[in-house]
Design a protein around this motif. Structure first.
Motif, PDB file in Angstrom:
ATOM      1  N   VAL A  35      -1.495  -8.948   3.751  1.00 40.92           N
ATOM      2  CA  VAL A  35      -0.580  -7.852   3.439  1.00 40.92           C
ATOM      3  C   VAL A  35       0.532  -7.938   4.481  1.00 40.92           C
ATOM      4  O   VAL A  35       0.274  -7.800   5.687  1.00 40.92           O
ATOM      5  N   ALA A  36       1.760  -8.209   4.025  1.00 41.20           N
ATOM      6  CA  ALA A  36       2.852  -8.510   4.960  1.00 41.20           C
ATOM      7  C   ALA A  36       3.910  -7.405   4.919  1.00 41.20           C
ATOM      8  O   ALA A  36       4.614  -7.237   3.920  1.00 41.20           O
ATOM      9  N   ILE A  37       3.997  -6.667   6.020  1.00 41.51           N
ATOM     10  CA  ILE A  37       4.946  -5.536   6.090  1.00 41.51           C
ATOM     11  C   ILE A  37       6.303  -6.070   6.556  1.00 41.51           C
ATOM     12  O   ILE A  37       6.397  -6.694   7.622  1.00 41.51           O
ATOM     13  N   LEU A  38       7.334  -5.771   5.776  1.00 40.34           N
ATOM     14  CA  LEU A  38       8.677  -6.231   6.149  1.00 40.34           C
ATOM     15  C   LEU A  38       9.216  -5.382   7.306  1.00 40.34           C
ATOM     16  O   LEU A  38       9.228  -4.154   7.236  1.00 40.34           O
ATOM     17  N   ARG A  39       9.645  -6.066   8.382  1.00 38.93           N
ATOM     18  CA  ARG A  39      10.343  -5.351   9.470  1.00 38.93           C
ATOM     19  C   ARG A  39      11.824  -5.432   9.134  1.00 38.93           C
ATOM     20  O   ARG A  39      12.457  -6.462   9.298  1.00 38.93           O
ATOM     21  N   ASN A  40      12.323  -4.312   8.589  1.00 39.97           N
ATOM     22  CA  ASN A  40      13.708  -4.317   8.115  1.00 39.97           C
ATOM     23  C   ASN A  40      14.580  -3.456   9.028  1.00 39.97           C
ATOM     24  O   ASN A  40      14.532  -2.224   8.962  1.00 39.97           O
ATOM     25  N   PRO A  41      15.379  -4.093   9.902  1.00 40.29           N
ATOM     26  CA  PRO A  41      16.163  -3.314  10.870  1.00 40.29           C
ATOM     27  C   PRO A  41      17.227  -2.436  10.201  1.00 40.29           C
ATOM     28  O   PRO A  41      17.717  -1.483  10.803  1.00 40.29           O
ATOM     29  N   GLU A  42      17.546  -2.738   8.918  1.00 40.54           N
ATOM     30  CA  GLU A  42      18.596  -1.943   8.245  1.00 40.54           C
ATOM     31  C   GLU A  42      18.070  -0.642   7.652  1.00 40.54           C
ATOM     32  O   GLU A  42      18.826   0.257   7.322  1.00 40.54           O
ATOM     33  N   LYS A  43      16.757  -0.560   7.475  1.00 45.66           N
ATOM     34  CA  LYS A  43      16.190   0.635   6.850  1.00 45.66           C
ATOM     35  C   LYS A  43      15.761   1.641   7.903  1.00 45.66           C
ATOM     36  O   LYS A  43      15.427   1.266   9.032  1.00 45.66           O
ATOM     37  N   ASP A  44      15.789   2.922   7.529  1.00 47.00           N
ATOM     38  CA  ASP A  44      15.351   3.967   8.442  1.00 47.00           C
ATOM     39  C   ASP A  44      14.041   4.518   7.874  1.00 47.00           C
ATOM     40  O   ASP A  44      14.041   5.461   7.097  1.00 47.00           O
ATOM     41  N   PRO A  45      12.915   3.893   8.239  1.00 46.45           N
ATOM     42  CA  PRO A  45      11.652   4.255   7.581  1.00 46.45           C
ATOM     43  C   PRO A  45      11.079   5.571   8.092  1.00 46.45           C
ATOM     44  O   PRO A  45      11.449   6.045   9.175  1.00 46.45           O
ATOM     45  N   LEU A  46      10.170   6.151   7.308  1.00 49.20           N
ATOM     46  CA  LEU A  46       9.468   7.363   7.755  1.00 49.20           C
ATOM     47  C   LEU A  46       8.458   6.972   8.834  1.00 49.20           C
ATOM     48  O   LEU A  46       8.369   7.614   9.875  1.00 49.20           O
ATOM     49  N   PHE A  47       7.712   5.891   8.589  1.00 45.30           N
ATOM     50  CA  PHE A  47       6.707   5.434   9.548  1.00 45.30           C
ATOM     51  C   PHE A  47       7.163   4.149  10.224  1.00 45.30           C
ATOM     52  O   PHE A  47       7.745   3.265   9.576  1.00 45.30           O
ATOM     53  N   SER A  48       6.854   4.049  11.518  1.00 43.43           N
ATOM     54  CA  SER A  48       7.189   2.812  12.234  1.00 43.43           C
ATOM     55  C   SER A  48       6.338   1.676  11.665  1.00 43.43           C
ATOM     56  O   SER A  48       5.292   1.918  11.035  1.00 43.43           O
ATOM     57  N   VAL A  49       6.771   0.451  11.927  1.00 42.16           N
ATOM     58  CA  VAL A  49       6.005  -0.707  11.459  1.00 42.16           C
ATOM     59  C   VAL A  49       4.600  -0.663  12.081  1.00 42.16           C
ATOM     60  O   VAL A  49       3.596  -0.939  11.410  1.00 42.16           O
ATOM     61  N   ALA A  50       4.524  -0.262  13.352  1.00 41.58           N
ATOM     62  CA  ALA A  50       3.211  -0.208  14.031  1.00 41.58           C
ATOM     63  C   ALA A  50       2.285   0.791  13.333  1.00 41.58           C
ATOM     64  O   ALA A  50       1.103   0.507  13.127  1.00 41.58           O
ATOM     65  N   ASP A  51       2.826   1.943  12.945  1.00 46.46           N
ATOM     66  CA  ASP A  51       2.004   2.956  12.242  1.00 46.46           C
ATOM     67  C   ASP A  51       1.530   2.426  10.893  1.00 46.46           C
ATOM     68  O   ASP A  51       0.380   2.603  10.504  1.00 46.46           O
ATOM     69  N   ARG A  52       2.464   1.785  10.171  1.00 47.24           N
ATOM     70  CA  ARG A  52       2.104   1.256   8.847  1.00 47.24           C
ATOM     71  C   ARG A  52       1.033   0.175   8.975  1.00 47.24           C
ATOM     72  O   ARG A  52       0.112   0.097   8.185  1.00 47.24           O
ATOM     73  N   ARG A  53       1.184  -0.625  10.002  1.00 48.98           N
ATOM     74  CA  ARG A  53       0.200  -1.690  10.228  1.00 48.98           C
ATOM     75  C   ARG A  53      -1.186  -1.087  10.489  1.00 48.98           C
ATOM     76  O   ARG A  53      -2.174  -1.508   9.896  1.00 48.98           O
ATOM     77  N   LYS A  54      -1.209  -0.045  11.361  1.00 52.71           N
ATOM     78  CA  LYS A  54      -2.498   0.594  11.681  1.00 52.71           C
ATOM     79  C   LYS A  54      -3.132   1.179  10.427  1.00 52.71           C
ATOM     80  O   LYS A  54      -4.324   1.035  10.189  1.00 52.71           O
ATOM     81  N   MET A  55      -2.312   1.848   9.601  1.00 57.67           N
ATOM     82  CA  MET A  55      -2.849   2.472   8.387  1.00 57.67           C
ATOM     83  C   MET A  55      -3.415   1.403   7.450  1.00 57.67           C
ATOM     84  O   MET A  55      -4.518   1.534   6.928  1.00 57.67           O
ATOM     85  N   LEU A  56      -2.647   0.319   7.266  1.00 58.03           N
ATOM     86  CA  LEU A  56      -3.100  -0.740   6.340  1.00 58.03           C
ATOM     87  C   LEU A  56      -4.328  -1.461   6.882  1.00 58.03           C
ATOM     88  O   LEU A  56      -5.225  -1.830   6.117  1.00 58.03           O
ATOM     89  N   GLU A  57      -4.392  -1.626   8.200  1.00 60.22           N
ATOM     90  CA  GLU A  57      -5.578  -2.277   8.785  1.00 60.22           C
ATOM     91  C   GLU A  57      -6.814  -1.434   8.527  1.00 60.22           C
ATOM     92  O   GLU A  57      -7.872  -1.962   8.167  1.00 60.22           O
ATOM     93  N   ALA A  58      -6.658  -0.118   8.697  1.00 59.32           N
ATOM     94  CA  ALA A  58      -7.814   0.772   8.459  1.00 59.32           C
ATOM     95  C   ALA A  58      -8.200   0.750   6.976  1.00 59.32           C
ATOM     96  O   ALA A  58      -9.377   0.704   6.621  1.00 59.32           O
ATOM     97  N   MET A  59      -7.178   0.775   6.110  1.00 55.83           N
ATOM     98  CA  MET A  59      -7.446   0.801   4.663  1.00 55.83           C
ATOM     99  C   MET A  59      -8.129  -0.468   4.162  1.00 55.83           C
ATOM    100  O   MET A  59      -8.844  -0.450   3.171  1.00 55.83           O
ATOM    101  N   THR A  60      -7.850  -1.605   4.841  1.00 56.70           N
ATOM    102  CA  THR A  60      -8.357  -2.890   4.332  1.00 56.70           C
ATOM    103  C   THR A  60      -9.528  -3.428   5.163  1.00 56.70           C
ATOM    104  O   THR A  60      -9.945  -4.575   4.972  1.00 56.70           O
ATOM    105  N   ALA A  61     -10.020  -2.592   6.073  1.00 53.80           N
ATOM    106  CA  ALA A  61     -11.090  -3.049   6.980  1.00 53.80           C
ATOM    107  C   ALA A  61     -12.321  -3.537   6.213  1.00 53.80           C
ATOM    108  O   ALA A  61     -13.037  -4.416   6.685  1.00 53.80           O
ATOM    109  N   GLY A  62     -12.537  -3.021   5.033  1.00 55.48           N
ATOM    110  CA  GLY A  62     -13.725  -3.399   4.261  1.00 55.48           C
ATOM    111  C   GLY A  62     -13.588  -4.710   3.482  1.00 55.48           C
ATOM    112  O   GLY A  62     -14.549  -5.159   2.862  1.00 55.48           O
ATOM    113  N   PHE A  63     -12.413  -5.316   3.509  1.00 53.12           N
ATOM    114  CA  PHE A  63     -12.227  -6.579   2.770  1.00 53.12           C
ATOM    115  C   PHE A  63     -12.230  -7.758   3.757  1.00 53.12           C
ATOM    116  O   PHE A  63     -11.333  -7.850   4.596  1.00 53.12           O
TER     117      PHE A  63
END
Ligand code: PNS
Length: 188
Positions: A35-63
């Motif tokens: 699962v590859a999160i785009l680090r897009n410097p032009e976008k102003d995201p709600l969640f930082s890339v680090a937060d999104r990564r943590k959430m996705l890691e937790a969500m996919t821990a069972g795979f």
């Protein structure tokens, strides 16, 4: 035997149950899925890339065959770097198709050796998008069945901080206004 490694690129701001559904389906047909999160410097995201990564890691821990990574630049370059042969994308409705087809064909032009595979999430997620989840959360609606509980919790925390900030700003404006009107009264 040939092993198939795929990447699932996206913004995931925030990750939703629809993303998770697609990850689960992808994990069943690919040997390895990143699962590859785009680090897009032009976008102003709600969640930082680090937060999104943590959430996705937790969500996919069972795979066992799913990992999470981040990337910058072209998706095809990233795919080559991690030696993936396939790009996984989700199509929810016909409205997604035009954009996804254009992107898949452009990626093929850039890198003919890479294949894009489209998968459909469960129908119950066909109307779900990160943009709508952000909007509903920002306007105080319930997002409980749209995202995993850990994402819902993070969204609630974000909204609490935003509301406290707004309340603080309003109070500061009110105090400033009252202060100014008192000093005007004194002068007159
Ligand atoms: O979740 P999203 O926002 O629909 O994902 C879009 C994404 C990240 C897959 C797309 O914007 C992308 O691949 N960006 C990286 C830059 C790139 O490769 N652009 C050319 C695409 S043809």
């Amino acid at each position: 035997m040939k092993r198939i490694k795929a990447i699932y690129p996206g913004s995931f701001d925030p990750p939703t149950n629809g993303h998770l559904d697609l990850i689960e389906r992808g994990s069943k047909i690919f040997d390895e899925l990143v699962v590859a999160i785009l680090r897009n410097p032009e976008k102003d995201p709600l969640f930082s890339v680090a937060d999104r990564r943590k959430m996705l890691e937790a969500m996919t821990a069972g795979f066992d065959n799913v990992s999470v990574d981040t990337f910058e630049g072209l998706t095809v370059d990233y795919a080559l770097r991690v030696e993936a042969t396939t790009i996984l994308r989700g199509i929810r409705a016909i409205s997604d198709y035009e954009y996804e087809l254009q992107m898949a064909l452009m990626n093929r032009k850039l890198q003919p050796g890479l294949e894009t595979v489209f998968m459909m999430p469960a129908e119950k997620y066909s109307y779900l998008s990160s943009r709508l989840v952000r909007e509903i959360a920002q306007l105080g609606g319930s997002i409980d069945c749209l995202v995993p509980e850990l994402v819902a919790q993070k969204l609630r925390e974000k909204m609490d901080v935003a509301h406290k900030f707004e309340d603080g700003e309003q109070l500061a404006r009110k105090t400033d206004f009252e202060g100014k009107s008192k000093s005007r009264k004194k002068k007159s």
